[in-house]
Design a protein around this motif. Structure first.
Motif, mmCIF file in Angstrom:
data_model
loop_
_atom_site.group_PDB
_atom_site.id
_atom_site.type_symbol
_atom_site.label_atom_id
_atom_site.label_comp_id
_atom_site.label_asym_id
_atom_site.label_seq_id
_atom_site.Cartn_x
_atom_site.Cartn_y
_atom_site.Cartn_z
ATOM 1 N N TYR A 15 19.757 -9.058 -10.916
ATOM 2 C CA TYR A 15 20.296 -7.952 -10.133
ATOM 3 C C TYR A 15 21.781 -8.256 -9.992
ATOM 4 O O TYR A 15 22.161 -9.242 -9.349
ATOM 5 N N CYS A 16 22.612 -7.460 -10.639
ATOM 6 C CA CYS A 16 24.030 -7.761 -10.777
ATOM 7 C C CYS A 16 24.892 -6.838 -9.923
ATOM 8 O O CYS A 16 24.518 -5.704 -9.643
ATOM 9 N N ARG A 17 26.073 -7.372 -9.546
ATOM 10 C CA ARG A 17 27.063 -6.572 -8.829
ATOM 11 C C ARG A 17 28.345 -6.582 -9.640
ATOM 12 O O ARG A 17 28.939 -7.628 -9.886
ATOM 13 N N ALA A 18 28.759 -5.394 -10.076
ATOM 14 C CA ALA A 18 30.001 -5.268 -10.834
ATOM 15 C C ALA A 18 31.178 -5.506 -9.889
ATOM 16 O O ALA A 18 31.050 -5.394 -8.667
ATOM 17 N N TYR A 19 32.314 -5.839 -10.457
ATOM 18 C CA TYR A 19 33.489 -6.110 -9.637
ATOM 19 C C TYR A 19 33.942 -4.879 -8.852
ATOM 20 O O TYR A 19 34.567 -4.990 -7.814
ATOM 21 N N ASN A 20 33.568 -3.680 -9.330
ATOM 22 C CA ASN A 20 33.916 -2.464 -8.591
ATOM 23 C C ASN A 20 32.901 -2.145 -7.494
ATOM 24 O O ASN A 20 33.022 -1.138 -6.814
ATOM 25 N N GLY A 21 31.877 -2.996 -7.346
ATOM 26 C CA GLY A 21 30.898 -2.830 -6.269
ATOM 27 C C GLY A 21 29.576 -2.240 -6.696
ATOM 28 O O GLY A 21 28.602 -2.306 -5.957
ATOM 29 N N GLY A 22 29.496 -1.643 -7.882
ATOM 30 C CA GLY A 22 28.246 -1.061 -8.357
ATOM 31 C C GLY A 22 27.214 -2.141 -8.641
ATOM 32 O O GLY A 22 27.554 -3.266 -8.989
ATOM 33 N N LYS A 23 25.950 -1.793 -8.484
ATOM 34 C CA LYS A 23 24.856 -2.750 -8.727
ATOM 35 C C LYS A 23 23.952 -2.213 -9.816
ATOM 36 O O LYS A 23 23.754 -1.001 -9.940
ATOM 37 N N PHE A 24 23.383 -3.147 -10.615
ATOM 38 C CA PHE A 24 22.508 -2.755 -11.702
ATOM 39 C C PHE A 24 21.584 -3.909 -12.064
ATOM 40 O O PHE A 24 21.816 -5.044 -11.680
ATOM 41 N N TRP A 25 20.530 -3.610 -12.824
ATOM 42 C CA TRP A 25 19.555 -4.591 -13.292
ATOM 43 C C TRP A 25 19.867 -4.941 -14.741
ATOM 44 O O TRP A 25 20.284 -4.088 -15.517
ATOM 45 N N ALA A 26 19.637 -6.204 -15.112
ATOM 46 C CA ALA A 26 19.863 -6.640 -16.492
ATOM 47 C C ALA A 26 18.871 -7.737 -16.845
ATOM 48 O O ALA A 26 18.420 -8.471 -15.975
ATOM 49 N N ASN A 27 18.548 -7.832 -18.141
ATOM 50 C CA ASN A 27 17.673 -8.909 -18.581
ATOM 51 C C ASN A 27 18.468 -10.056 -19.204
ATOM 52 O O ASN A 27 17.904 -10.994 -19.733
ATOM 53 N N THR A 28 19.807 -9.975 -19.135
ATOM 54 C CA THR A 28 20.689 -11.070 -19.532
ATOM 55 C C THR A 28 21.555 -11.431 -18.332
ATOM 56 O O THR A 28 21.710 -10.626 -17.410
ATOM 57 N N HIS A 29 22.132 -12.619 -18.357
ATOM 58 C CA HIS A 29 22.913 -13.079 -17.214
ATOM 59 C C HIS A 29 24.061 -12.113 -16.926
ATOM 60 O O HIS A 29 24.691 -11.579 -17.845
ATOM 61 N N CYS A 30 24.332 -11.888 -15.656
ATOM 62 C CA CYS A 30 25.343 -10.924 -15.221
ATOM 63 C C CYS A 30 26.726 -11.241 -15.778
ATOM 64 O O CYS A 30 27.497 -10.329 -16.071
#
Length: 129
Positions: A15-30
């Motif tokens: 569960y990743c947080r982009a530097y602009n604040g958006g969050k998303f799911w990924a199956n690879t390291h953020c």
């Protein structure tokens, strides 16, 4: 945290947080997507990504898995990989955790990495890898 590691049949969902604040799911390291790790979930390997994300959301919200997800997990856990493949997968997992531990992480994340690495090493020992 729910763990599905039966003979190395678990995968990591980020569960990743982009530097602009958006969050998303990924199956690879953020970090591969220039983002920060919010949380790492352990989910069944081989399950479709959409179902892994749903399971991750349930873990994130502190809810137990639904019966449909539990059935999917049971089916995945019944699959037996060859010992050599499982040993190789466990060795790769330990190396991955070692690499994660060398990165700047919070204390809580380091504890999680250590616990997951121990589980993988214990599984290797049980399988006599």
């Amino acid at each position: 945290m729910t763990t599905f590691s039966s003979a190395g049949l678990s995968a990591e969902l980020y569960y990743c947080r982009a530097y602009n604040g958006g969050k998303f799911w990924a199956n690879t390291h953020c970090r591969e997507r220039n983002s920060l790790v919010e949380r790492i979930m352990t989910v069944p390997q081989g399950m479709p990504f959409d179902q892994q994300v749903e399971l991750g959301r349930q873990q994130l919200n502190g809810r137990n898995t639904s019966p449909g997800v539990t059935r999917s997990v049971t089916i995945v856990q019944q699959h037996q990989a060859s010992p050599t493949t499982s040993c190789d997968a466990l060795d790769a997992r330990v190396k991955h955790y070692d690499a994660m531990a060398r990165q700047p992480q919070s204390g809580q994340m380091q504890d999680w990495i250590s616990a997951e690495r121990k589980k993988a090493r214990d599984q290797q020992f049980r399988m006599r890898c």
